[in-house]
Scaffold this motif. Sequence first.
Motif, PDB file in Angstrom:
ATOM      1  N   LYS A   1       0.828  -1.320  -0.066  1.00 53.66           N
ATOM      2  CA  LYS A   1      -0.017   0.087  -0.023  1.00 53.66           C
ATOM      3  C   LYS A   1       0.840   1.206  -0.157  1.00 53.66           C
ATOM      4  N   GLU A   2       1.855   1.373   0.855  1.00 52.20           N
ATOM      5  CA  GLU A   2       2.805   2.317   0.931  1.00 52.20           C
ATOM      6  C   GLU A   2       3.474   2.590  -0.417  1.00 52.20           C
ATOM      7  N   GLU A   3       3.954   1.370  -0.839  1.00 51.62           N
ATOM      8  CA  GLU A   3       4.498   1.596  -2.374  1.00 51.62           C
ATOM      9  C   GLU A   3       3.623   2.295  -3.380  1.00 51.62           C
ATOM     10  N   ALA A   4       2.278   1.929  -3.208  1.00 51.64           N
ATOM     11  CA  ALA A   4       1.380   2.271  -4.133  1.00 51.64           C
ATOM     12  C   ALA A   4       1.226   3.877  -4.149  1.00 51.64           C
ATOM     13  N   LYS A   5       1.045   4.266  -2.698  1.00 50.33           N
ATOM     14  CA  LYS A   5       0.904   5.630  -2.432  1.00 50.33           C
ATOM     15  C   LYS A   5       1.978   6.260  -3.022  1.00 50.33           C
ATOM     16  N   ALA A   6       3.157   5.999  -2.730  1.00 56.45           N
ATOM     17  CA  ALA A   6       4.458   6.376  -3.152  1.00 56.45           C
ATOM     18  C   ALA A   6       4.417   6.830  -4.466  1.00 56.45           C
ATOM     19  N   GLY A   7       3.959   5.572  -5.556  1.00 57.07           N
ATOM     20  CA  GLY A   7       3.808   5.604  -6.731  1.00 57.07           C
ATOM     21  C   GLY A   7       3.040   6.673  -7.295  1.00 57.07           C
ATOM     22  N   LYS A   8       1.705   7.117  -6.647  1.00 58.13           N
ATOM     23  CA  LYS A   8       0.706   7.965  -6.992  1.00 58.13           C
ATOM     24  C   LYS A   8       1.307   9.477  -6.880  1.00 58.13           C
TER      25      LYS A   8
END
Lengths: 323, 233
Positions: free
Chosen positions: B226-233
């Motif tokens: 989730k954290e990675e996805a957030k950072a990706g956004k």
Amino acid sequence: MKSGSTLEKVIASGKPAVTAELGPPMSADGHEVVKKAQLLKGFCDAANITDCQTAVVRISSIAAAAIAFQNGLEPVMQMTCRDRNRIAMQADLLGAAALGLKNCLCLAGDHQKFSAAGKLKGHPGAKNVYDLDTCQLVGVLKKMRDEGKQEGGDPLEVAPKFFIGASWTPMGDPIDFRPINLMKKVNAGADFIQTQGIYDMALFRKQMEKIRNMGLHEKTAILAGIIVPKSAMMLKYMDSSVAGVSVPKEMIDRMNKAKAAAGEDKKKMRELQEQEGLKITVELIHQALETPGVKGVHIQAIEWESAIEGIVKAAGLYPRPQV
Amino acid sequence: MIVGSQKPIDEIWNMVKDKKKVLVFGCNTCVAICHAGGEKEAETIASLLRMKASQEGKQMEVSHLGVMRHCEPEYFDPVMNDVTKFDIVVSTACGVGVNFLSDRTGTVPVVPGINTSFYGAVEAPGKFKELCAGCGDCILHLTGGICPIARCAKTLMNGPCGGTNKGKCEVSNEIDCAWYLIVERMTKLGQLDKLAQVQPPRNWATSRDGGPRRISLEHIAEYEAKEEAKAGK
Ligand code: SF4
Ligand code: SF4
């Protein structure tokens, strides 16, 4: 009857039971087993067939037990937890039962490092198993016999009917725990118990008093272990180096006196000590059997099987009951 | 912590003697505490190898390096470019580190510089003692905090064998009998009754007998994703 073995029947008859010990050879010489079996036959109700005792390779207990059995000596197959996992143990138990064996003694076994107390090379680098311990092995035998199930739960169409034994070191460290130790083996299903060799009868009797107070002597048949002393040196060694064995000083003195009576004659020294050893053995047997709660004796004449006949006769335990 | 001891220098020399560029790579956590394989020990091994090379008349370049941990990529990722420039890496991390690093060095072999021995603690300065065997099903609540699997030579579960002698194990009079200690401790705790229960056969599948083990924490993995996805956004 749980197994119908002679040992079980003698114990059930209320007469004192006598077991002896047969150490299989360190070679493929089956005749050696036959020879020893012939020396013991008729002078004990059953003989323990040791399982690579002192952690050296010998004819397996199951094979030697089968040879003894074929030669008219009822064996108590020993099974240590050191060398086999529960799969191999149960396979051997099924095999042993199929061969007609009826007694099995469970024990932990000397650590592989022991190598006959360092007298032999042995296999100190071996991997040990101890998948089960003694209590657990006793439980597995009971489950197989009484529930007709393997340890894992699979059914046994024909269950092995063993008279289940366990070893016990009554005077081992920590001494106050040893009665609990025995209780666990009995609760797990031990029908009979053979003790470590006893020389200090007074201390053994103290432990037996605790055992009687716990009622354990009625739930299992305790056979007192007697190791035939051969020399003062042996007694000293047993006292100082063998776990759970203490030898009263008077007994060592007595042996020393026998030795001294021979003067410088080496052969006589040995003979006189052996004679004294046999006398001590007979006395120990009587004292053990006079101890309330003791149902018999386990006499170990290590590498001296020929001594058993004389001992059993001198102790008034011959002829063995026909059951 | 994981305890090990340095391999004899000749054994290490035999592993590296045909290479030109050798890295001795230390790990500064457990094996540094037991003075076997931290950066300091890596440095010592490196200089011993240099001496050996010059004695044997071999051209060999030996360097050393250390990172905090060999068992988590984030600690050695930053130096991986340097590490893979060598012909061979002598890792003085525990076996875990050697395995883990081996997986990541491509064609560069990683060899062990220490013998990894056990999970233990620092009993006294310079004295380390095995206390746990990582069996995967801890029973210390039944044995007064003293492990019969790691500390009894026969991994007995139901009390002492007949070999206990004056509190010492039959294997050696230098080794305490674990069951002697357990009985003593449980007596002190007033819990001797617990030892009276028969412990049934163990399920060793939780230990190494069940094959190599893995633990995965789904919630951590999910969180990280989730954290990675957030950072990706
Ligand atoms: S019981 Fe198992 S997990 Fe617990 S200390 Fe012993 S080996 Fe380690
Ligand atoms: S002496 Fe104690 S520690 Fe050693 S094997 Fe026996 S019970 Fe285990």
